[in-house]
Design a protein around this motif. Sequence first.
Motif, short mmCIF file in Angstrom:
data_model
loop_
_atom_site.label_atom_id
_atom_site.label_comp_id
_atom_site.label_asym_id
_atom_site.label_seq_id
_atom_site.Cartn_x
_atom_site.Cartn_y
_atom_site.Cartn_z
N MET A 110 0.83 -0.98 -0.10
CA MET A 110 0.29 -0.37 0.14
C MET A 110 0.90 1.44 -0.21
SD MET A 110 -2.36 1.27 2.60
CE MET A 110 -3.70 -0.54 2.77
N SER A 111 0.44 2.10 -0.72
CA SER A 111 1.72 3.58 -0.47
C SER A 111 1.08 4.24 0.24
CB SER A 111 1.10 4.63 -1.50
OG SER A 111 -0.55 5.00 -1.43
N LEU A 112 2.99 5.22 1.20
CA LEU A 112 1.98 6.11 1.77
C LEU A 112 1.40 6.06 2.41
CD1 LEU A 112 3.73 6.14 4.52
CD2 LEU A 112 5.26 8.52 3.56
N SER A 113 0.91 7.25 1.17
CA SER A 113 -0.12 8.13 1.47
C SER A 113 -1.88 7.65 2.13
CB SER A 113 -0.16 9.28 0.49
OG SER A 113 -0.49 8.29 -1.06
N SER A 114 -1.81 6.31 1.08
CA SER A 114 -3.05 5.78 1.79
C SER A 114 -2.75 4.91 3.09
CB SER A 114 -3.11 4.61 0.45
OG SER A 114 -3.17 4.21 -0.82
N GLU A 115 -1.46 4.59 3.72
CA GLU A 115 -1.80 4.01 4.52
C GLU A 115 -1.69 5.26 5.73
OE1 GLU A 115 2.40 2.25 5.40
OE2 GLU A 115 1.54 0.77 7.24
N ILE A 136 6.65 15.09 6.68
CA ILE A 136 6.15 14.26 5.90
C ILE A 136 4.43 14.38 6.45
CG2 ILE A 136 5.33 11.76 4.71
CD1 ILE A 136 8.37 11.63 4.54
N ALA A 137 3.90 14.27 7.59
CA ALA A 137 2.98 14.32 8.13
C ALA A 137 2.60 15.66 8.20
CB ALA A 137 2.46 13.20 10.00
N THR A 138 3.18 16.22 8.40
CA THR A 138 2.25 17.47 8.28
C THR A 138 1.62 17.81 6.77
OG1 THR A 138 3.54 17.75 10.32
CG2 THR A 138 1.95 19.57 9.12
N ALA A 139 2.54 17.65 6.15
CA ALA A 139 2.62 18.20 5.01
C ALA A 139 1.19 17.28 4.36
CB ALA A 139 3.65 18.20 3.98
N PRO A 184 1.94 11.03 -4.71
CA PRO A 184 3.33 9.96 -5.54
C PRO A 184 4.77 11.13 -4.90
CG PRO A 184 1.84 11.20 -7.50
CD PRO A 184 1.66 11.80 -6.60
N ARG A 185 4.91 12.17 -4.82
CA ARG A 185 6.15 13.08 -3.48
C ARG A 185 5.97 12.73 -1.87
NH1 ARG A 185 7.02 19.31 -5.50
NH2 ARG A 185 5.54 19.13 -7.43
N ILE A 186 4.39 12.34 -1.66
CA ILE A 186 4.62 11.52 -0.33
C ILE A 186 5.44 10.53 -0.52
CG2 ILE A 186 2.91 11.28 1.24
CD1 ILE A 186 1.61 13.89 1.17
N ASP A 187 4.34 9.40 -1.56
CA ASP A 187 4.12 7.98 -1.73
C ASP A 187 6.12 7.77 -1.76
OD1 ASP A 187 2.66 7.35 -1.04
OD2 ASP A 187 2.04 7.57 -2.98
N ARG A 230 8.18 4.20 7.73
CA ARG A 230 7.30 4.98 7.51
C ARG A 230 6.36 4.44 8.91
NH1 ARG A 230 5.10 2.63 1.72
NH2 ARG A 230 3.38 1.94 2.57
N ALA A 231 6.90 3.46 10.02
CA ALA A 231 6.54 3.79 10.93
C ALA A 231 6.19 5.13 11.62
CB ALA A 231 6.40 2.61 11.48
N ALA A 232 7.17 5.43 11.68
CA ALA A 232 8.27 6.74 12.79
C ALA A 232 6.11 7.99 11.55
CB ALA A 232 9.03 7.50 12.55
N THR A 233 6.60 7.58 10.21
CA THR A 233 5.53 8.45 9.93
C THR A 233 4.16 9.22 10.07
OG1 THR A 233 6.96 8.94 8.02
CG2 THR A 233 4.59 9.94 7.99
N ILE A 234 3.73 7.22 10.19
CA ILE A 234 1.93 6.66 10.82
C ILE A 234 2.05 7.84 12.01
CG2 ILE A 234 0.81 5.31 11.25
CD1 ILE A 234 2.05 3.28 8.79
#
Length: 209
Positions: free
Chosen positions: A1-6, A119-122, A168-171, A180-184
Motif C-alpha cells: 500500500m502507498s504511504l499516503s493510503s496507509e 511528511i505527516a504535516t504536509a 506520489p511525492r509523499i509516496d 514509515r512507522a515513524a511517519t504514521i
Amino acid sequence: MSLSSELRQATSDLHQAVEQHPLMQSLVNGACHTARYGDYLQALHLTYRSLEAALSKAAAQGLAWATLSDPRWQRSLALQQDLRHLGRDPDRGEPFLANYLSNGLGPTASPAQAMPTAIATAWARYLGDLAGGQILRQLFSRHHPQWPSAFYAFSPHDTNALANELRPRIDALATDASERAATITAARALFAAHIQLFDRLLAQEPAGT
Ligand code: HEM
C-alpha cells in the motif's frame, strides 16, 4: 500500500474526530463567530509558517523531503491575505500547534527526526486543504459570503491535479519500514494536536486582534 493510503487508513478514526469536533462543526453549520474564525486562521497561519520554514530549510540542505515544498500549495501568504482582510495580525494567535511542529521540525531536531513530522504535516494539511477544505469553502460562501477565502483558493491550479501531484511525492519518501512507522505515528500525533488546538480555541474568548 502507498504511504499516503496507509496514512489515510491509519488516521481515519482521528479524521472523524476532527471533522466532528465542535469547532469544525460550527464552521460547517455556519455558527462560528467571525472573531473565532479569525483566531482559527491565526493559529493556522503560525502553523503553516512553521511547516513552510522547515520545508525551505530542508530545500537549502538538499534533503529529500524538500520536494513537499511547492509554492502552488503553500498557504502562508494566502492566510496572511485573509487575516489582513479580517483586520487581524498574522503574527499573533494561539501558538500551540506551531510550537508542537517547531519541536518536531526545529533546529534541535536532526533531519532524520524531522522527516516523519514534515511528511505527516504536509500530507495532513495540504491534502486536507485540497479535499475537505474545498467543502468548507463552498459552505462558507453560502453562510458567510463576506469572509475572505484565499486560504481555500489554489487558482489557477486545479485542486485534484495538485493532490494527484503531491501524493506520489509523499509516496516516494519514508521508504524503509521504520521511517514509515515513524511517519504514521507522527500523523496520529498531529491529528491529536489539532484536537487540542481546537479545544484551546473554543475554551478562550475570541481575541479579535
Ligand atoms: C469539517 C472539517 C473537515 C471536513 C468536512 C473534511 C472532509 C474531508 C473529505 C470529504 C475528505 C475526502 C475523503 C475522500 O476522498 O474519500 C477529506 C480528506 C482528508 N482530510 Fe479532511 N475534513 C475536515 C477536516 C480535516 C482536518 C482538520 C484535517 C487535517 C488535520 C483533514 C485532513 C484530511 C486529509 C489528510 C485527507 C486525505 C486527503 C487525500 O487522501 O487526498 N481534514 N476530508
